[in-house]
Scaffold this motif. Structure first.
Motif, mmCIF file in Angstrom:
data_model
loop_
_atom_site.group_PDB
_atom_site.id
_atom_site.type_symbol
_atom_site.label_atom_id
_atom_site.label_comp_id
_atom_site.label_asym_id
_atom_site.label_seq_id
_atom_site.Cartn_x
_atom_site.Cartn_y
_atom_site.Cartn_z
ATOM 1 N N ALA A 55 54.874 27.053 23.805
ATOM 2 C CA ALA A 55 53.884 26.007 23.542
ATOM 3 C C ALA A 55 53.795 25.059 24.733
ATOM 4 O O ALA A 55 52.697 24.689 25.166
ATOM 5 N N ALA A 56 54.939 24.683 25.274
ATOM 6 C CA ALA A 56 54.953 23.790 26.443
ATOM 7 C C ALA A 56 54.265 24.459 27.631
ATOM 8 O O ALA A 56 53.515 23.806 28.370
ATOM 9 N N GLU A 57 54.504 25.747 27.824
ATOM 10 C CA GLU A 57 53.839 26.478 28.911
ATOM 11 C C GLU A 57 52.327 26.478 28.719
ATOM 12 O O GLU A 57 51.573 26.300 29.685
ATOM 13 N N LEU A 58 51.883 26.674 27.468
ATOM 14 C CA LEU A 58 50.445 26.666 27.198
ATOM 15 C C LEU A 58 49.839 25.288 27.435
ATOM 16 O O LEU A 58 48.743 25.173 27.986
ATOM 17 N N VAL A 59 50.559 24.244 27.032
ATOM 18 C CA VAL A 59 50.066 22.882 27.257
ATOM 19 C C VAL A 59 49.882 22.640 28.750
ATOM 20 O O VAL A 59 48.847 22.111 29.183
ATOM 21 N N LEU A 60 50.853 23.036 29.544
ATOM 22 C CA LEU A 60 50.736 22.872 31.002
ATOM 23 C C LEU A 60 49.581 23.682 31.561
ATOM 24 O O LEU A 60 48.821 23.210 32.415
ATOM 25 N N LYS A 61 49.414 24.896 31.088
ATOM 26 C CA LYS A 61 48.315 25.764 31.537
ATOM 27 C C LYS A 61 46.962 25.120 31.246
ATOM 28 O O LYS A 61 46.078 25.069 32.100
ATOM 29 N N PHE A 62 46.799 24.604 30.023
ATOM 30 C CA PHE A 62 45.533 23.968 29.643
ATOM 31 C C PHE A 62 45.322 22.686 30.451
ATOM 32 O O PHE A 62 44.211 22.427 30.915
#
Length: 100
Positions: A87-94
């Protein structure tokens, strides 16, 4: 005519029902294509108040698709999301892409 917005919604046991169901309902009514993706790969998940929601997909199958928006409902399940790290990786990606 423009393409509908796409939304990735993370689904995990212990989600807060009102923070998942209401936004998904409103987004779909507005024409967005919302994908509720199971973080664990399970077919369905149980919310904090024992409401069962069926996942549309597994996160592993859709994480690389180009979604416009990321929705992470709160609730006790957030602890598992923090421990998982995706989830943290996705937040950073977005965030890096300037997407909400």
């Amino acid at each position: 005519m423009s393409q509908p917005k796409t939304v990735l919604c993370l689904l995990i046991d212990g989600f807060e029902e009102i923070e998942l169901i209401a936004p998904v309902d409103l987004l779909r009514r507005a024409g967005a294509r919302v994908t509720m993706a199971s973080v664990t790969g399970a077919e369905s998940h149980v919310g904090r108040c024992e409401v069962v929601i069926r996942a549309d997909a597994r996160l592993t199958d859709v994480a690389d698709e180009p979604f416009d928006l990321l929705l992470i409902p709160g609730g006790p399940g957030v602890k598992a999301l923090r421990g998982d790290g995706r989830a943290a990786e996705l937040v950073l990606k977005f965030a890096r892409a300037g997407k909400p």
